[in-house]
Design a protein around this motif. Structure first.
Motif, PDB file in Angstrom:
ATOM      1  N   THR A  87      26.494  50.261   9.038  1.00 41.78           N
ATOM      2  CA  THR A  87      27.000  49.135   8.247  1.00 41.78           C
ATOM      3  C   THR A  87      27.173  49.491   6.776  1.00 41.78           C
ATOM      4  O   THR A  87      27.418  48.618   5.958  1.00 41.78           O
ATOM      5  CB  THR A  87      26.062  47.924   8.362  1.00 41.78           C
ATOM      6  OG1 THR A  87      24.778  48.272   7.853  1.00 41.78           O
ATOM      7  CG2 THR A  87      25.979  47.441   9.786  1.00 41.78           C
ATOM      8  N   LYS A  88      27.004  50.758   6.442  1.00 42.60           N
ATOM      9  CA  LYS A  88      27.150  51.245   5.067  1.00 42.60           C
ATOM     10  C   LYS A  88      26.235  50.500   4.095  1.00 42.60           C
ATOM     11  O   LYS A  88      26.603  50.214   2.966  1.00 42.60           O
ATOM     12  CB  LYS A  88      28.606  51.160   4.629  1.00 42.60           C
ATOM     13  CG  LYS A  88      29.519  52.039   5.452  1.00 42.60           C
ATOM     14  CD  LYS A  88      30.953  51.871   5.054  1.00 42.60           C
ATOM     15  CE  LYS A  88      31.889  52.757   5.801  1.00 42.60           C
ATOM     16  NZ  LYS A  88      31.717  52.977   7.182  1.00 42.60           N
ATOM     17  N   LEU A  90      24.830  47.400   4.572  1.00 42.53           N
ATOM     18  CA  LEU A  90      24.840  45.932   4.606  1.00 42.53           C
ATOM     19  C   LEU A  90      23.560  45.344   5.182  1.00 42.53           C
ATOM     20  O   LEU A  90      23.102  44.301   4.751  1.00 42.53           O
ATOM     21  CB  LEU A  90      26.025  45.432   5.440  1.00 42.53           C
ATOM     22  CG  LEU A  90      27.304  45.224   4.681  1.00 42.53           C
ATOM     23  CD1 LEU A  90      28.420  44.832   5.627  1.00 42.53           C
ATOM     24  CD2 LEU A  90      27.143  44.186   3.620  1.00 42.53           C
ATOM     25  N   SER A  93      19.023  47.053   3.783  1.00 41.32           N
ATOM     26  CA  SER A  93      19.059  47.824   2.541  1.00 41.32           C
ATOM     27  C   SER A  93      18.436  47.009   1.414  1.00 41.32           C
ATOM     28  O   SER A  93      18.108  45.844   1.572  1.00 41.32           O
ATOM     29  CB  SER A  93      20.493  48.196   2.181  1.00 41.32           C
ATOM     30  OG  SER A  93      21.222  47.040   1.859  1.00 41.32           O
ATOM     31  N   HIS A  99      26.675  43.842  -5.285  1.00 40.35           N
ATOM     32  CA  HIS A  99      27.205  44.925  -4.462  1.00 40.35           C
ATOM     33  C   HIS A  99      27.249  44.510  -2.990  1.00 40.35           C
ATOM     34  O   HIS A  99      28.214  44.817  -2.280  1.00 40.35           O
ATOM     35  CB  HIS A  99      26.366  46.186  -4.631  1.00 40.35           C
ATOM     36  CG  HIS A  99      26.889  47.359  -3.869  1.00 40.35           C
ATOM     37  ND1 HIS A  99      28.061  47.995  -4.197  1.00 40.35           N
ATOM     38  CD2 HIS A  99      26.414  47.983  -2.765  1.00 40.35           C
ATOM     39  CE1 HIS A  99      28.280  48.971  -3.347  1.00 40.35           C
ATOM     40  NE2 HIS A  99      27.293  48.996  -2.460  1.00 40.35           N
ATOM     41  N   LEU A 100      26.214  43.810  -2.525  1.00 41.91           N
ATOM     42  CA  LEU A 100      26.203  43.344  -1.135  1.00 41.91           C
ATOM     43  C   LEU A 100      27.354  42.382  -0.869  1.00 41.91           C
ATOM     44  O   LEU A 100      27.962  42.417   0.207  1.00 41.91           O
ATOM     45  CB  LEU A 100      24.868  42.668  -0.804  1.00 41.91           C
ATOM     46  CG  LEU A 100      23.721  43.608  -0.475  1.00 41.91           C
ATOM     47  CD1 LEU A 100      22.444  42.818  -0.270  1.00 41.91           C
ATOM     48  CD2 LEU A 100      24.025  44.430   0.756  1.00 41.91           C
ATOM     49  N   MET A 103      30.416  44.414  -0.420  1.00 37.78           N
ATOM     50  CA  MET A 103      30.360  45.108   0.865  1.00 37.78           C
ATOM     51  C   MET A 103      30.615  44.148   2.025  1.00 37.78           C
ATOM     52  O   MET A 103      31.265  44.507   3.001  1.00 37.78           O
ATOM     53  CB  MET A 103      28.997  45.789   1.047  1.00 37.78           C
ATOM     54  CG  MET A 103      28.737  46.920   0.073  1.00 37.78           C
ATOM     55  SD  MET A 103      29.794  48.331   0.346  1.00 37.78           S
ATOM     56  CE  MET A 103      29.048  48.989   1.819  1.00 37.78           C
ATOM     57  N   ARG A 104      30.113  42.919   1.921  1.00 40.92           N
ATOM     58  CA  ARG A 104      30.346  41.935   2.981  1.00 40.92           C
ATOM     59  C   ARG A 104      31.826  41.578   3.088  1.00 40.92           C
ATOM     60  O   ARG A 104      32.347  41.381   4.184  1.00 40.92           O
ATOM     61  CB  ARG A 104      29.527  40.674   2.728  1.00 40.92           C
ATOM     62  CG  ARG A 104      28.103  40.798   3.157  1.00 40.92           C
ATOM     63  CD  ARG A 104      27.363  39.472   3.072  1.00 40.92           C
ATOM     64  NE  ARG A 104      25.948  39.735   3.087  1.00 40.92           N
ATOM     65  CZ  ARG A 104      25.152  39.682   2.040  1.00 40.92           C
ATOM     66  NH1 ARG A 104      25.621  39.322   0.862  1.00 40.92           N
ATOM     67  NH2 ARG A 104      23.872  39.964   2.147  1.00 40.92           N
ATOM     68  N   ARG A 106      34.249  43.546   2.486  1.00 41.75           N
ATOM     69  CA  ARG A 106      34.953  44.689   3.043  1.00 41.75           C
ATOM     70  C   ARG A 106      34.557  44.996   4.489  1.00 41.75           C
ATOM     71  O   ARG A 106      35.395  45.288   5.331  1.00 41.75           O
ATOM     72  CB  ARG A 106      34.680  45.910   2.176  1.00 41.75           C
ATOM     73  CG  ARG A 106      35.464  47.109   2.579  1.00 41.75           C
ATOM     74  CD  ARG A 106      35.171  48.245   1.655  1.00 41.75           C
ATOM     75  NE  ARG A 106      36.412  48.731   1.102  1.00 41.75           N
ATOM     76  CZ  ARG A 106      36.506  49.724   0.267  1.00 41.75           C
ATOM     77  NH1 ARG A 106      35.426  50.295  -0.173  1.00 41.75           N
ATOM     78  NH2 ARG A 106      37.672  50.136  -0.156  1.00 41.75           N
ATOM     79  N   TYR A 107      33.243  44.925   4.790  1.00 40.09           N
ATOM     80  CA  TYR A 107      32.757  45.359   6.100  1.00 40.09           C
ATOM     81  C   TYR A 107      31.987  44.277   6.848  1.00 40.09           C
ATOM     82  O   TYR A 107      31.324  44.576   7.829  1.00 40.09           O
ATOM     83  CB  TYR A 107      31.813  46.566   5.958  1.00 40.09           C
ATOM     84  CG  TYR A 107      32.410  47.733   5.248  1.00 40.09           C
ATOM     85  CD1 TYR A 107      33.380  48.520   5.859  1.00 40.09           C
ATOM     86  CD2 TYR A 107      32.004  48.065   3.971  1.00 40.09           C
ATOM     87  CE1 TYR A 107      33.921  49.607   5.211  1.00 40.09           C
ATOM     88  CE2 TYR A 107      32.541  49.155   3.311  1.00 40.09           C
ATOM     89  CZ  TYR A 107      33.496  49.920   3.930  1.00 40.09           C
ATOM     90  OH  TYR A 107      34.031  50.984   3.284  1.00 40.09           O
TER      91      TYR A 107
END
Length: 138
Positions: A87-88, A90, A93, A99-100, A103-104, A106-107
């Motif tokens: 999940t890179k 997500l 972590s 940043h999360l 990322m959410r 995007r992924y």
């Protein structure tokens, strides 16, 4: 030529308690790992003895269940790491919220299953333990 020596301010690697101050999961992993080493050696010797003397069956069952319990943190952390990688970052972590959120966006759709994967492992591992405990012949 002299070697450069570095000093780890957290303490030596031999002291497990040093991990408690900054990473409880690493402490749990290393504690169970270090317990598993001598138990596995004893388990191997008892298994070889069982091949010669089948009356050791209850001891083999007990040691198998002990190894089952001691191996669980290793497997659980592997599943957490796999989920973290897939999940890179997500799930599981310690990234900051900004940043999360990026990322959410995007992924996000891929993180669902991976966030439950270690917990599915817990259920399966516990069921396997109960099945081995109850249905394994004496």
């Amino acid at each position: 030529m002299t070697e450069k020596k570095t000093l780890d301010l957290r303490g030596s690697q031999a002291r497990l308690a040093r991990l408690l101050s900054f990473d409880r999961r690493a402490f749990t992993h290393m504690l169970f790992y270090r317990l598993l080493i001598p138990v596995s050696i004893i388990y191997g010797i008892v298994l070889l003895g069982y091949l010669v003397h089948p009356a050791l069956a209850p001891v083999v069952k007990g040691l198998t269940l002990l190894v089952w319990v001691l191996f669980f943190p290793q497997l659980y952390e592997s599943f957490v790491a796999f989920s973290l990688i897939q999940t890179k970052g997500l799930v599981f972590s310690h990234l900051n919220e900004a940043h999360l959120a990026l990322m959410r966006n995007r992924y996000g759709r891929r993180a669902g299953l991976y966030s439950f994967l270690p917990y599915i492992l817990i259920v399966g591992w516990a069921l396997g333990f109960v099945i081995a405990l109850v249905w394994w012949p004496q």
